[in-house]
Design a protein around this motif. Structure first.
Motif, PDB file in Angstrom:
ATOM      1  N   UNK A   9       0.939  -1.666   0.098  1.00 25.13           N
ATOM      2  CA  UNK A   9       0.387   0.496   0.139  1.00 25.13           C
ATOM      3  C   UNK A   9       0.700   1.014  -0.086  1.00 25.13           C
ATOM      4  N   UNK A  11       1.174   5.851  -0.586  1.00 19.14           N
ATOM      5  CA  UNK A  11       0.427   7.349  -0.981  1.00 19.14           C
ATOM      6  C   UNK A  11       1.056   7.975  -1.816  1.00 19.14           C
ATOM      7  N   UNK A  15       4.013  18.175  -3.779  1.00 16.92           N
ATOM      8  CA  UNK A  15       4.157  19.235  -2.803  1.00 16.92           C
ATOM      9  C   UNK A  15       5.113  20.309  -3.372  1.00 16.92           C
TER      10      UNK A  15
ATOM     11  N   UNK B   1       2.332  18.125 -15.363  1.00 17.00           N
ATOM     12  CA  UNK B   1       1.321  19.429 -15.063  1.00 17.00           C
ATOM     13  C   UNK B   1       1.861  20.588 -15.563  1.00 17.00           C
ATOM     14  N   UNK B   5       5.536  24.886  -9.685  1.00 15.06           N
ATOM     15  CA  UNK B   5       6.996  24.065 -10.183  1.00 15.06           C
ATOM     16  C   UNK B   5       6.707  23.297  -8.841  1.00 15.06           C
ATOM     17  N   UNK B   6       6.149  22.135  -8.863  1.00 18.50           N
ATOM     18  CA  UNK B   6       5.491  21.378  -7.193  1.00 18.50           C
ATOM     19  C   UNK B   6       6.111  19.608  -8.250  1.00 18.50           C
ATOM     20  N   UNK B   7       6.380  19.549  -7.053  1.00 18.00           N
ATOM     21  CA  UNK B   7       6.959  17.414  -6.437  1.00 18.00           C
ATOM     22  C   UNK B   7       5.749  16.717  -6.396  1.00 18.00           C
ATOM     23  N   UNK B   8       5.903  15.865  -7.635  1.00 12.96           N
ATOM     24  CA  UNK B   8       5.411  14.711  -6.851  1.00 12.96           C
ATOM     25  C   UNK B   8       6.166  13.542  -5.564  1.00 12.96           C
ATOM     26  N   UNK B   9       6.226  13.273  -4.307  1.00 11.05           N
ATOM     27  CA  UNK B   9       6.363  12.179  -3.366  1.00 11.05           C
ATOM     28  C   UNK B   9       5.083  11.388  -3.375  1.00 11.05           C
ATOM     29  N   UNK B  10       5.874  10.545  -2.156  1.00  9.41           N
ATOM     30  CA  UNK B  10       4.713   9.882  -1.609  1.00  9.41           C
ATOM     31  C   UNK B  10       6.005   8.028  -0.917  1.00  9.41           C
ATOM     32  N   UNK B  11       5.023   7.944  -0.711  1.00 10.56           N
ATOM     33  CA  UNK B  11       5.483   6.440   0.463  1.00 10.56           C
ATOM     34  C   UNK B  11       4.878   4.899  -0.114  1.00 10.56           C
ATOM     35  N   UNK B  12       5.436   4.270   0.795  1.00 14.41           N
ATOM     36  CA  UNK B  12       4.553   2.974  -0.035  1.00 14.41           C
ATOM     37  C   UNK B  12       5.410   2.276   1.696  1.00 14.41           C
ATOM     38  N   UNK B  13       3.847   1.158   1.632  1.00  8.87           N
ATOM     39  CA  UNK B  13       5.106   0.466   2.591  1.00  8.87           C
ATOM     40  C   UNK B  13       4.273  -1.524   2.666  1.00  8.87           C
ATOM     41  N   UNK B  97      11.068  -2.882  -4.685  1.00  9.11           N
ATOM     42  CA  UNK B  97       9.728  -2.463  -4.629  1.00  9.11           C
ATOM     43  C   UNK B  97       9.743  -0.791  -4.432  1.00  9.11           C
ATOM     44  N   UNK B 100      11.652   0.643  -7.997  1.00 11.57           N
ATOM     45  CA  UNK B 100      10.431  -0.019  -8.619  1.00 11.57           C
ATOM     46  C   UNK B 100      10.082   1.879  -7.992  1.00 11.57           C
ATOM     47  N   UNK B 101       9.795   2.288  -7.236  1.00 12.25           N
ATOM     48  CA  UNK B 101       8.841   3.271  -7.067  1.00 12.25           C
ATOM     49  C   UNK B 101       9.633   4.736  -6.949  1.00 12.25           C
ATOM     50  N   UNK B 104       8.937   5.689 -10.987  1.00  8.77           N
ATOM     51  CA  UNK B 104       7.255   5.829 -10.984  1.00  8.77           C
ATOM     52  C   UNK B 104       7.835   7.063 -10.479  1.00  8.77           C
ATOM     53  N   UNK B 108       6.342   9.950 -13.677  1.00  2.00           N
ATOM     54  CA  UNK B 108       4.963  11.043 -13.144  1.00  2.00           C
ATOM     55  C   UNK B 108       5.190  12.253 -13.212  1.00  2.00           C
TER      56      UNK B 108
END
Lengths: 111, 111
Positions: A9, A11, A15, B1, B5-13, B97, B100-101, B104, B108
DNA sequence: TTGCGTTATACTTTTAAAAATATAACGAAA
DNA sequence: TTTCGTTATATTTTTAAAAGTATAACGCAA
């Protein structure tokens, strides 16, 4: 993956200046504001306080340089809130990113 | 977009029974335990308290059915902690993983 | 058999986040 | 010009998370 039944999972969010400005919860709030024309109604729907919703909207508008939400107080109905075209554009693009991310999770989550 | 100037960030677990059991911080902790052979040393390196590190290890071991970390107290050096083969396997796969993230996010995140 | 450094665990304190409360400002409509 | 429901904002209270403190247990080696 090999052993127990676990699930991948995660999110994603946007930013600006190293600070989170838009994630999945805030997008839902914006969508509900758009549909209802009211911050209060959107907050009720999401079971958060008006204050919390307003703070979020405020934070979003400050984070981006242009406002995503415009609101007025007084008048018929007590007040109104609506998404700017820019706001609509941003949430639309974010939702597309989210779709791709869900796909990523599905493809890579299989053991 | 399109606009600022914004940045895509995230976390997986990884989740087991709807509960987060392994994310990026915990993996780093496990790696440091593996390298140093010590929960305390790993905690110091990551500037967290021993207690916090131990709680995390405990939570990880409980979340998975098999332990990822085995530890003993007493003896030469005061005690020792090490990753099980299963633990090594899990963090290895999680790191893949994560690679790969990151890819991604890069692909994107471009406007 | 004592000292040592670590693991293991309980308990308390501090801090930060969230929630709750209160109140002013507003403008259309009656 | 009063009522109404909302936006806007400050202040307080509550709750939960994190951090800190204390202490027991352990087994090797001197």
């Amino acid at each position: 993956m090999s052993i127990p039944p676990f699930k991948l999972n995660g999110r994603i969010w946007l930013e600006i200046d190293e600070e989170k400005v838009l994630g999945h919860g805030r997008v839902e709030l914006l969508e509900r504001i758009h549909e209802s024309g009211s911050i209060r109604q959107a907050a009720l729907q999401m079971k958060m306080s008006y204050k919390q919703a307003w703070d979020l909207v405020n934070h979003i508008n400050n984070g981006f340089k242009q406002p995503l939400v415009i609101s007025k107080r007084g008048g018929k109905g007590g007040g109104i809130a609506l998404l700017t075209p820019f706001g609509q554009e941003v949430i639309e693009e974010f939702k597309e990113l989210q779709q791709k991310f869900f796909k990523f999770l599905e493809e890579n989550g299989k053991k």
